[in-house]
Enzyme design. Structure first.
Site, mmCIF file in Angstrom:
data_model
loop_
_atom_site.group_PDB
_atom_site.id
_atom_site.type_symbol
_atom_site.label_atom_id
_atom_site.label_comp_id
_atom_site.label_asym_id
_atom_site.label_seq_id
_atom_site.Cartn_x
_atom_site.Cartn_y
_atom_site.Cartn_z
ATOM 1 N N LYS A 108 -5.473 -19.524 -12.647
ATOM 2 C CA LYS A 108 -5.704 -20.317 -11.440
ATOM 3 C C LYS A 108 -7.203 -20.410 -11.166
ATOM 4 O O LYS A 108 -7.960 -19.530 -11.582
ATOM 5 C CB LYS A 108 -5.041 -19.638 -10.244
ATOM 6 C CG LYS A 108 -3.537 -19.760 -10.205
ATOM 7 C CD LYS A 108 -2.983 -19.124 -8.942
ATOM 8 C CE LYS A 108 -1.468 -19.222 -8.895
ATOM 9 N NZ LYS A 108 -0.940 -20.589 -8.806
ATOM 10 N N ARG B 117 9.878 -18.881 -11.405
ATOM 11 C CA ARG B 117 11.208 -19.338 -11.835
ATOM 12 C C ARG B 117 11.716 -18.526 -13.021
ATOM 13 O O ARG B 117 12.913 -18.352 -13.198
ATOM 14 C CB ARG B 117 11.154 -20.840 -12.156
ATOM 15 C CG ARG B 117 10.225 -21.195 -13.283
ATOM 16 C CD ARG B 117 9.817 -22.667 -13.256
ATOM 17 N NE ARG B 117 8.910 -22.964 -12.149
ATOM 18 C CZ ARG B 117 8.475 -24.180 -11.845
ATOM 19 N NH1 ARG B 117 8.883 -25.220 -12.541
ATOM 20 N NH2 ARG B 117 7.653 -24.370 -10.840
HETATM 21 N N1 BES Z 1 2.852 -18.825 -6.633
HETATM 22 C C1 BES Z 1 2.633 -20.143 -7.090
HETATM 23 C C2 BES Z 1 2.971 -21.179 -6.018
HETATM 24 C C3 BES Z 1 1.903 -21.425 -4.995
HETATM 25 C C4 BES Z 1 0.757 -22.097 -5.341
HETATM 26 C C5 BES Z 1 2.076 -21.024 -3.704
HETATM 27 C C6 BES Z 1 -0.215 -22.337 -4.394
HETATM 28 C C7 BES Z 1 1.118 -21.253 -2.761
HETATM 29 C C8 BES Z 1 -0.036 -21.917 -3.097
HETATM 30 C C9 BES Z 1 3.487 -20.432 -8.307
HETATM 31 O O1 BES Z 1 3.698 -19.371 -9.138
HETATM 32 C C10 BES Z 1 2.766 -21.476 -9.084
HETATM 33 O O2 BES Z 1 1.708 -21.205 -9.549
HETATM 34 N N2 BES Z 1 3.371 -22.650 -9.178
HETATM 35 C C11 BES Z 1 2.779 -23.738 -9.877
HETATM 36 C C12 BES Z 1 3.854 -24.387 -10.704
HETATM 37 C C13 BES Z 1 3.351 -25.442 -11.638
HETATM 38 C C14 BES Z 1 2.557 -24.797 -12.755
HETATM 39 C C15 BES Z 1 4.522 -26.205 -12.176
HETATM 40 C C16 BES Z 1 2.231 -24.725 -8.844
HETATM 41 O O3 BES Z 1 2.899 -24.995 -7.864
HETATM 42 O O4 BES Z 1 1.111 -25.183 -9.042
HETATM 43 MN MN MN Z 2 2.153 -19.130 -10.550
#
Ligand code: BES
Ligand code: MN
Ligand code: ZN
Length: 502
Positions: A276, A350
């Protein structure tokens, strides 16, 4: 928090940290209360005559008294009587705590004779949720010397025709629930160096020992033995080993099959190899909010000695880009047997939930499954911070959850789950992929992925709390710097109402 419900003639021990609270509907003036002297009523009336208070929603007026045994009277406006509702009361009571804080009031005596008693619960909720602080990691000299006063006692005076023992019970239950919410908020807020998969499990075991909740921990070795490869895969990059925590309340004596609650427990989500960006990455310690909510809910039900049967399943991992981390393109054989092509290591929630869903179905044959997770950033884009996303294969279950959420103020908005969406997770090399194309319908895709692991069409719902678990602004009882524990009141309410043993 100490709450008591009393009749008007009961003796009250006032002190000068206490205040009288009088809730008032718009234009329902002048103020009359049997606890006030004529002189005090005149003091209040003088301020009303100066146009300082009308009973409008959220209006607050503190009238200090001299020569009285208590500090003064707080008038709080409720707005028009025909527009009042539970959520308004919750928000209004957070305005009251602002006032008690600045005026150093610790005890409130609430004149509830004119108010409907069903508003006692949201009033307590608003007070307790708004007074939450997280100061575990501050030394006492860092904590502001002039520490704000907290409200510790509330007395509700209700009219003689009301059943006070019932109201007292309901109030006690509300305090138990809100204490569980505070406990979960503190876990969620805890830094990831302190709150690891193992320490979460240890804390949970500690709490559960004191109540009737049985715990079980599947450590890395057991996960390997049983083939929970999807949880293992996400945990591979971290030195802190993954585990599966299981909480059982009343599952053995059950007449009916248990309700399964599954919570995402990523104690820190760096994104893994698909790292990230660094901005605000510290927020990703809240990626175990779902886990905190499931723990809080199961413990609440046990403390309430509810006549329900519940199993909580909490996969705990840290998603790190280590030397042995999961790589993009890796294919995992999940516990269900289905293979998953990992196209993005940041779609890790997931993966761990999939194994948890399969595990609970195989070992507990639950009557329904609800999973709760900070699953997608897309959910914040779609719904902001005012509602969580809901995805479900069952109309009755979704309606029950939506209704429970309306009552607790934890709102859910349902997204579609049409079969067309299944195409988005097609994979060239495995049974399914863990993401869809770009960020197309990403919240729905998260749900569609999880649906693949639900067998025999058993009623299942997925709640995406990425937006509501933290950072909620513009709602008076939430402080945006703290997690909310969103879901505990909702799930507790739903289970108590809809999943009781017959
Ligand atoms: N924990 C994150 C979701 C999230 C992101 C919550 C930003 C709050 C703020 C999750 O694990 C994630 O990174 N999801 C990705 C999925 C994508 C790669 C399909 C997302 O939402 O960017
Ligand atoms: Mn994630
Ligand atoms: Zn995550």
């Amino acid at each position: 928090m100490n709450i008591s419900v009393i009749y008007p003639q009961s003796k009250i021990e006032w002190n000068w940290n206490s205040a009288l609270l009088i809730p008032i509907y718009e234009n329902h003036l002048p103020v009359e209360c049997s606890l006030l002297t004529e002189e005090q009523e005149l003091a209040i009336q003088a301020m009303i005559d100066r146009d300082l208070f009308h009973g409008k929603e959220n209006e607050i007026l503190f009238v200090p008294f001299i020569n009285a045994s208590f500090a003064g009277t707080i008038l709080v406006g409720l707005g028009p009587q025909d527009k009042i509702e539970l959520e308004k009361v919750r928000r209004i009571s957070a305005k009251v705590t602002e006032c008690t804080k600045t005026n150093r009031i610790q005890m409130l005596i609430c004149d509830w004779e004119q108010m409907r008693t069903e508003y006692i619960i949201p009033f307590i909720e608003g007070v307790m949720l708004s007074q939450y602080v997280f100061e575990q990691y501050k030394n006492s000299d860092t904590i502001h010397k002039d520490k704000p006063t907290q409200l510790t006692h509330i007395k509700f005076i209700v009219s003689k025709d009301k059943d006070i023992s019932d109201l007292q019970n309901q109030s006690n239950q509300t305090v138990i629930i809100c204490n569980a919410v505070s406990m979960a908020r503190s876990l969620i807020c805890s830094p990831a160096n302190e709150l690891t998969p193992q320490s979460f499990a240890d804390i949970a075991q500690d709490i559960c020992q004191k109540i009737q909740v049985k715990t079980q921990i599947l450590n890395k070795g057991l996960l390997e033995e049983k083939g929970l490869n999807s949880i293992l895969a996400v945990g591979k990059g971290s030195k802190r080993e993954p585990l599966l925590l299981i909480l059982e309340y009343n599952t053995k004596s059950a007449i009916e099959k248990p309700v399964a609650l599954i919570g995402k427990g990523v104690t820190f989500d760096t994104g893994g190899i698909c790292l990230k960006p660094r901005d605000d990455m510290q927020d990703m310690r809240y990626d175990m909010s779902g886990a905190g909510v499931v723990l809080g809910t199961v413990c609440t039900l046990a403390e309430l000695k509810a006549d329900v049967s519940v199993v909580g399943v909490i996969p705990l991992v840290e998603n790190m880009p280590g030397g042995s981390a999961l790589l993009p393109g890796d294919i995992i054989k999940t516990y269900s047997g289905k293979t998953v092509e990992v196209l993005n290591t940041d779609a890790e929630g997931r993966l761990i939930l999939a194994d948890a869903i399969s595990y609970v179905q195989k070992n507990y044959s639950p009557s329904r499954i609800v999973d709760i997770a900070t699953l997608t950033g897309g959910c914040i884009i779609a719904l902001g911070h005012f509602s969580a996303g809901l995805i479900s294969n069952n109309g009755d279950l979704s309606n029950e959850l939506i209704k429970a959420g309306q009552e607790t103020g934890e709102r859910l908005w349902k997204l579609p789950l049409w079969e067309d969406y299944d195409k988005l997770i097609q994979s060239d090399f495995a049974d399914i992929a863990n993401i869809g194309p770009k960020s197309e319908a990403s919240t729905i895709v998260g749900g569609v992925f999880l649906k693949q692991f639900v067998v025999n069409n058993i009623p299942w719902a997925h709640i995406d709390i990425a937006g509501t678990a933290w950072g909620v602004k513009h709602i008076p009882y939430w402080d945006s710097k703290y997690p909310t524990g969103f879901g505990i009141r909702l799930l507790t309410h739903w289970i108590l109402r809809n999943c009781k043993q017959i």
